[in-house]
Every structure is written in C-alpha cells, then in structure tokens.
Design a protein around this motif. Sequence first.
Motif, short mmCIF file in Angstrom:
data_model
loop_
_atom_site.label_atom_id
_atom_site.label_comp_id
_atom_site.label_asym_id
_atom_site.label_seq_id
_atom_site.Cartn_x
_atom_site.Cartn_y
_atom_site.Cartn_z
N THR A 99 63.90 18.44 31.33
CA THR A 99 63.56 18.76 32.72
C THR A 99 62.14 19.30 32.76
O THR A 99 61.59 19.67 31.72
CB THR A 99 64.53 19.82 33.29
OG1 THR A 99 64.24 21.08 32.69
CG2 THR A 99 65.98 19.46 33.05
N PRO A 100 61.53 19.41 33.93
CA PRO A 100 60.20 20.01 34.04
C PRO A 100 60.18 21.48 33.57
O PRO A 100 59.15 21.99 33.17
CB PRO A 100 59.87 19.91 35.53
CG PRO A 100 60.70 18.77 36.02
CD PRO A 100 61.96 18.81 35.21
N LEU A 101 61.34 22.14 33.62
CA LEU A 101 61.42 23.53 33.18
C LEU A 101 61.68 23.66 31.69
O LEU A 101 61.71 24.76 31.16
CB LEU A 101 62.52 24.28 33.95
CG LEU A 101 62.31 24.40 35.45
CD1 LEU A 101 63.50 25.09 36.10
CD2 LEU A 101 61.03 25.15 35.76
N GLY A 102 61.91 22.55 31.00
CA GLY A 102 62.20 22.56 29.58
C GLY A 102 63.49 21.84 29.29
O GLY A 102 64.10 21.22 30.16
N THR A 103 63.92 21.93 28.04
CA THR A 103 65.15 21.28 27.63
C THR A 103 66.35 22.03 28.20
O THR A 103 66.44 23.25 28.10
CB THR A 103 65.26 21.25 26.09
OG1 THR A 103 64.12 20.58 25.57
CG2 THR A 103 66.51 20.53 25.64
N ALA A 104 67.25 21.28 28.82
CA ALA A 104 68.45 21.86 29.40
C ALA A 104 69.68 21.24 28.75
O ALA A 104 69.74 20.03 28.55
CB ALA A 104 68.49 21.63 30.91
N TRP A 105 70.62 22.07 28.41
CA TRP A 105 71.91 21.63 27.88
C TRP A 105 72.93 21.85 28.99
O TRP A 105 73.04 22.94 29.53
CB TRP A 105 72.26 22.39 26.62
CG TRP A 105 71.38 22.01 25.46
CD1 TRP A 105 70.14 22.49 25.17
CD2 TRP A 105 71.65 21.02 24.48
NE1 TRP A 105 69.63 21.87 24.06
CE2 TRP A 105 70.55 20.96 23.62
CE3 TRP A 105 72.73 20.16 24.25
CZ2 TRP A 105 70.50 20.09 22.53
CZ3 TRP A 105 72.67 19.31 23.16
CH2 TRP A 105 71.56 19.28 22.32
N ILE A 106 73.66 20.78 29.34
CA ILE A 106 74.54 20.82 30.51
C ILE A 106 76.00 20.77 30.10
O ILE A 106 76.41 19.92 29.29
CB ILE A 106 74.20 19.65 31.45
CG1 ILE A 106 72.74 19.76 31.88
CG2 ILE A 106 75.14 19.65 32.65
CD1 ILE A 106 72.23 18.60 32.67
N TYR A 107 76.76 21.66 30.68
CA TYR A 107 78.21 21.75 30.46
C TYR A 107 78.88 20.78 31.42
O TYR A 107 78.80 20.92 32.63
CB TYR A 107 78.65 23.19 30.78
CG TYR A 107 80.13 23.46 30.71
CD1 TYR A 107 80.69 24.00 29.58
CD2 TYR A 107 80.94 23.23 31.82
CE1 TYR A 107 82.06 24.28 29.53
CE2 TYR A 107 82.30 23.51 31.78
CZ TYR A 107 82.85 24.03 30.63
OH TYR A 107 84.18 24.32 30.58
N LEU A 108 79.50 19.74 30.87
CA LEU A 108 80.21 18.75 31.68
C LEU A 108 81.63 18.62 31.13
O LEU A 108 81.86 17.92 30.13
CB LEU A 108 79.52 17.39 31.63
CG LEU A 108 78.13 17.33 32.27
CD1 LEU A 108 77.47 15.99 31.97
CD2 LEU A 108 78.22 17.57 33.75
N PRO A 109 82.61 19.28 31.77
CA PRO A 109 83.99 19.20 31.25
C PRO A 109 84.60 17.83 31.41
O PRO A 109 84.15 16.99 32.10
CB PRO A 109 84.75 20.24 32.06
CG PRO A 109 83.90 20.55 33.24
CD PRO A 109 82.50 20.10 32.93
#
Length: 109
Positions: A99-109
């Motif tokens: 993302t523009p804010l940096g690397t994002a790790w997303i929780y997707l159940p």
Amino acid sequence: MSKKVLTVATIAIGATLSLTGIAHAEPNGDPAKFADFTTQFVAATDPGAMNAKSEGKLLIASPYGTSHTIACRGTNAADLYDCMQEDDLGWITLQKNETPLGTAWIYLP
C-alpha cells in the motif's frame, strides 16, 4: 554468604529474562521457522499507521490489531514472506499487500 546470595540473584534474573523473552529479542535466526514479529506491526487503525513505512513497521489490518500474536517467517520486517495471527480459534493466515503507507498484512477469515 554474600557470594551465594549474588549467585542465586544472578540465576533468578537470568531465568526471569529468558521466560519473558527479553533475552531473546533478536531477529529470527532461521527464516524457515515462524517467530513472533508482533512488535514490528502497527494496527491499520492506529494513529501511527501513517508513519509505519518511515519507521520500518508493517501494517496489520485485523480486528485484533496487535493485541494477538503475529508470527511470521523471515529474518526481519523487510523480508517477511509468510505471516499468521493468533485468533480466538487458533491461527489464521494473513495476506500480504503493498500500500502507499507500506506493507500491510490483512486478516481474512
């Protein structure tokens, strides 16, 4: 007598540090094994999320934020390639996104 007290105190302090994880606060030595990287993450809803990239932190988009353990494979925040977060039922795999804010790790159940 004082040598014995000093020895016991040293052993007690060492045991306490090893149990709390302070003695092992170094980067993951084996990138193939999962290690606790929770401190390298900032919750996406946290006010500090805007500065995460410049501070070398990663974003976590999860209902748990950083209150639950985040375990990853890799040696440091810059080269993590597989992350999971502990939830109420066990562990859930996180998905990595840039993302523009940096690397994002997303929780997707």
